[in-house]
Enzyme design. Structure first.
Site, PDB file in Angstrom:
ATOM      1  N   HIS A 256       0.722  -0.696  -0.379  1.00 36.17           N
ATOM      2  CA  HIS A 256       0.274  -0.113   0.130  1.00 36.17           C
ATOM      3  C   HIS A 256       0.914   1.373  -0.070  1.00 36.17           C
ATOM      4  O   HIS A 256       0.685   2.124  -1.146  1.00 36.17           O
ATOM      5  CB  HIS A 256      -0.966  -0.088   1.194  1.00 36.17           C
ATOM      6  CG  HIS A 256      -1.810  -1.638   1.228  1.00 36.17           C
ATOM      7  ND1 HIS A 256      -2.836  -1.317   0.642  1.00 36.17           N
ATOM      8  CD2 HIS A 256      -1.492  -2.445   2.190  1.00 36.17           C
ATOM      9  CE1 HIS A 256      -3.161  -2.778   0.863  1.00 36.17           C
ATOM     10  NE2 HIS A 256      -2.915  -2.860   2.282  1.00 36.17           N
TER      11      HIS A 256
HETATM   12  O1  RIB Z   1      -5.917   0.485   4.295  1.00 38.38           O
HETATM   13  C1  RIB Z   1      -4.215   0.082   3.870  1.00 38.38           C
HETATM   14  C2  RIB Z   1      -3.518   1.448   4.947  1.00 38.38           C
HETATM   15  O2  RIB Z   1      -3.618   1.275   6.347  1.00 38.38           O
HETATM   16  C3  RIB Z   1      -2.323   1.132   4.820  1.00 38.38           C
HETATM   17  O3  RIB Z   1      -1.387   3.031   4.698  1.00 38.38           O
HETATM   18  C4  RIB Z   1      -1.322   0.599   6.386  1.00 38.38           C
HETATM   19  O4  RIB Z   1      -0.342   1.008   6.826  1.00 38.38           O
HETATM   20  C5  RIB Z   1      -2.831   0.855   6.896  1.00 38.38           C
HETATM   21  O5  RIB Z   1      -1.885   2.794   7.955  1.00 38.38           O
END
Ligand code: RIB
Ligand code: CA
Length: 331
Positions: A256
């Site tokens: 992500h």
């Molecule tokens: O949904 C994924 C996100 O949520 C990423 O930024 C992870 O680190 C959490 O913060």
């Protein structure tokens, strides 16, 4: 802003970047990616409650920055609670009780660094005012600090060069509720304020981040690198992979936050990223935390609406995992 192309004798200026995060395993990969990006000047890092508390996130960030050879980058503790309600305790089942997969004080040694004493929101505003029109902002946790920064400086969207966020899901399912992604779900009121504030905004959501994965071979390569950074990231990925094994049916994880970093820096080409109207559901029903992107133009070829609208990344043109690994291995 300096245009390096305008004077071929000038050395290219590094891009000043402020990171706001909830460190977190994929946030840790992001710090590694930024540390390995020679064109980036990391001017500060804010922490926010999300994967873990803002205080724990700041501790993890300080320790990672020291391990990455950047002990002087200031770290600013940000909001503990979302704009409405209270911090709900984070995601220990995903990132571990310490946020970094149980590596804190072990593979990730405790550093001597301490947070700055300036709030993350204030530090972001100061960093933007010091370099009007230059600062690239990357937010990969809940958007609480950004909303608080807008209270301090309503002109922030025009003071910074761009804002890239990891958050939301335009067409993909959510990862916390059927429709909501974690960063947005953790503070929908803040997310709504930020996406509607008029930033030059790029939104990197689950539409793309759930399609770019680190596999066991990537984790093994980090461990085999024989470096302290490889050992720490490889160990924390072990915990993260355990969670994603239930999601994908094999040990791996979504990239992500580092993918959002690469997009913020223009390191990966985008195949589809239309500018469209965007808002966030901050009501109390089943849609709470949903990002609502007006993608009805999909039916007629997705023309850009207007340059003022947020850019919603729907597809990246190349594989990201090899680039991330290539950056991390020499660290
Ligand atoms: O949904 C994924 C996100 O949520 C990423 O930024 C992870 O680190 C959490 O913060
Ligand atoms: Ca994060």
């Amino acid at each position: 802003m300096t245009d390096p192309a305008a004077d071929s004798t000038a050395s290219p200026a590094r891009t000043p970047l402020f990171l706001d995060c909830d460190t977190g395993v994929d946030d840790a990969l992001t710090l590694g990616y930024l540390a390995a990006s020679p064109g980036v000047e990391l001017v500060g890092v804010g922490s926010v409650s999300g994967n873990c508390s803002a205080e724990t996130g700041a501790r993890n960030t300080l320790d990672l920055l020291a391990l990455l050879g950047l002990p002087d980058v200031p770290v600013h503790v940000g909001a503990h609670d979302p704009l409405a309600g209270s911090f709900a305790g984070g995601a220990p089942h995903v990132h571990g009780a310490d946020g970094v997969g149980g590596t804190s004080g072990r593979e990730l040694p405790r550093s001597a660094g301490e947070p700055s004493g300036t709030s993350a929101a204030r530090a972001l505003v100061d960093a933007a005012r010091e370099r009007p029109g230059q600062l690239v902002v990357l937010a990969v946790g809940p958007f609480t600090n950004l909303a608080l920064a807008l209270d301090l400086e309503p002109e922030l969207p025009r003071l910074v060069r761009s804002l890239t966020v990891m958050g939301g899901a335009a067409l993909a399912p959510g990862n916390v509720t059927p429709v909501a992604e974690a960063n947005v779900h953790n503070d929908p009121e803040a997310a709504r304020r930020v996406v509607e504030a008029g930033f030059d905004l790029t939104v990197v959501g689950l539409d793309v981040t759930m399609r770019h994965l680190f596999e066991e071979e990537h984790r093994r390569a980090l461990l085999d690198a024989g470096t302290p950074v490889g050992a720490a990231l490889g160990a924390m990925l072990g915990h993260y992979f355990a969670f994603y094994t239930d999601v994908f049916g094999r040990p791996c994880c979504s990239l992500h936050d580092p993918l959002a970093a690469a997009i913020a820096l223009g390191d990966v080409a985008l195949a589809s990223a239309p500018r469209v109207k965007l808002t966030v559901d901050d009501t109390d029903g089943p849609g709470r935390g949903q990002t609502i992107a007006d993608l009805r133009a999909l039916y007629r070829g997705l023309p850009d609406r207007s340059p003022e609208d947020p850019r919603v990344v729907l597809e990246v043109a190349e594989e990201f995992a090899p680039l991330l690994l290539e950056r991390l291995l020499p660290l």
